[in-house]
Motif scaffolding. Structure first.
Motif, mmCIF file in Angstrom:
data_model
loop_
_atom_site.group_PDB
_atom_site.id
_atom_site.type_symbol
_atom_site.label_atom_id
_atom_site.label_comp_id
_atom_site.label_asym_id
_atom_site.label_seq_id
_atom_site.Cartn_x
_atom_site.Cartn_y
_atom_site.Cartn_z
ATOM 1 N N UNK A 61 32.826 -48.153 34.495
ATOM 2 C CA UNK A 61 33.234 -47.020 33.664
ATOM 3 C C UNK A 61 34.285 -47.514 32.686
ATOM 4 N N UNK A 62 33.861 -47.698 31.446
ATOM 5 C CA UNK A 62 34.753 -48.182 30.390
ATOM 6 C C UNK A 62 34.634 -47.234 29.199
ATOM 7 N N UNK A 63 35.255 -47.612 28.084
ATOM 8 C CA UNK A 63 35.297 -46.710 26.934
ATOM 9 C C UNK A 63 33.915 -46.382 26.393
ATOM 10 N N UNK B 44 25.193 -40.714 39.631
ATOM 11 C CA UNK B 44 26.032 -40.902 40.810
ATOM 12 C C UNK B 44 25.715 -39.854 41.868
ATOM 13 N N UNK B 45 25.452 -38.626 41.432
ATOM 14 C CA UNK B 45 25.070 -37.583 42.386
ATOM 15 C C UNK B 45 23.730 -37.910 43.032
ATOM 16 N N UNK B 46 22.792 -38.467 42.246
ATOM 17 C CA UNK B 46 21.497 -38.872 42.805
ATOM 18 C C UNK B 46 21.695 -39.962 43.850
ATOM 19 N N UNK C 49 19.453 -48.780 34.316
ATOM 20 C CA UNK C 49 19.380 -47.618 33.448
ATOM 21 C C UNK C 49 19.788 -48.004 32.025
ATOM 22 N N UNK C 50 19.532 -47.114 31.101
ATOM 23 C CA UNK C 50 20.115 -47.242 29.765
ATOM 24 C C UNK C 50 21.621 -47.007 29.878
ATOM 25 N N UNK C 51 22.392 -47.367 28.880
ATOM 26 C CA UNK C 51 23.817 -47.040 28.915
ATOM 27 C C UNK C 51 24.020 -45.541 29.133
#
Length: 212
Positions: free
Chosen positions: A196-198, A61-63, A49-51
């Motif tokens: 999951x980062x800034x 995440x739900x998908x 995916x793109x960022x």
């Protein structure tokens, strides 16, 4: 079992690779090789995916959770081959032929990979490397055209495709799709990666083809 389409709005890679399922072993001091088919040929897909910002991260995440660890399937097409090569600039199948929806009927299927379609625009040009999807009932399969062909004035298109056709699954009642041909996949959940980062980061994962 349910089928979910891949959300394409943030996809930057969706690459299909045919895993041919053969192994080779040399003998006679390297003068010859044995080639053995050890598994059925299947397509593998690599997706990035793109960022993703927080909203998109939660959506993806739900998908992923909707696939229930592989109990459900996802369906997608190779974004590098959305249109046939001869019509690479086309945005819709109507740009190829007015009123055409990108699909065709199946006239015949052969065990050698011979596939004859009907209902194709007159003079339609299929290039080597273009792909065709067959669907019938709950089953979907993807094949690659290995020799160029041109449709007759009556809309018949005789193709040779690989891997070999699933003649026990598909009949002349199947529907063929030449525009954005798709396949069904099970996600390899061990391949899912997303940090999951800034700053927004992409999600990546892989999947393996199934017929249904």
């Amino acid at each position: 079992m349910a089928v979910f389409d891949l959300p394409f709005d943030e996809v930057v890679e969706c690459t299909f690779t045919l895993m041919e399922g053969t192994v080779s072993s040399g003998f006679n001091r390297g003068m010859a090789f044995n080639i053995s088919q050890v598994t059925d040929p299947i397509w593998k897909v690599a997706i990035e995916t793109a960022p993703l910002d927080r909203e998109d991260r939660q959506k993806w995440h739900a998908w992923k959770l909707s696939l229930k660890g592989g109990l459900n399937r996802f369906r997608c097409f190779d974004i590098g081959q959305m249109a046939p090569l001869a019509y690479e600039g086309a945005q819709t199948p109507q740009a190829i032929a007015s009123g055409w929806a990108g699909s065709a009927t199946v006239a015949s299927l052969g065990t050698s990979g011979a596939l004859t379609l009907g209902g194709v625009p007159a003079g339609y040009m299929a290039s080597a490397g273009d792909r065709v999807e067959l669907s019938q009932g709950a089953a979907t399969a993807l094949y690659e055209i290995i020799a160029p062909a041109t449709a007759t004035s009556g809309g018949a298109l005789a193709l040779t495709v690989a891997p070999l056709l699933h003649t026990s699954t598909f009949t002349a009642a199947a529907v063929a799709r030449l525009w954005r041909p798709r396949a069904l996949f099970i996600m390899d959940h061990t391949s899912w990666s997303h940090q999951v980062v800034a700053n927004p980061t992409p999600a990546t994962f892989e999947g393996y083809q199934v017929l249904r």
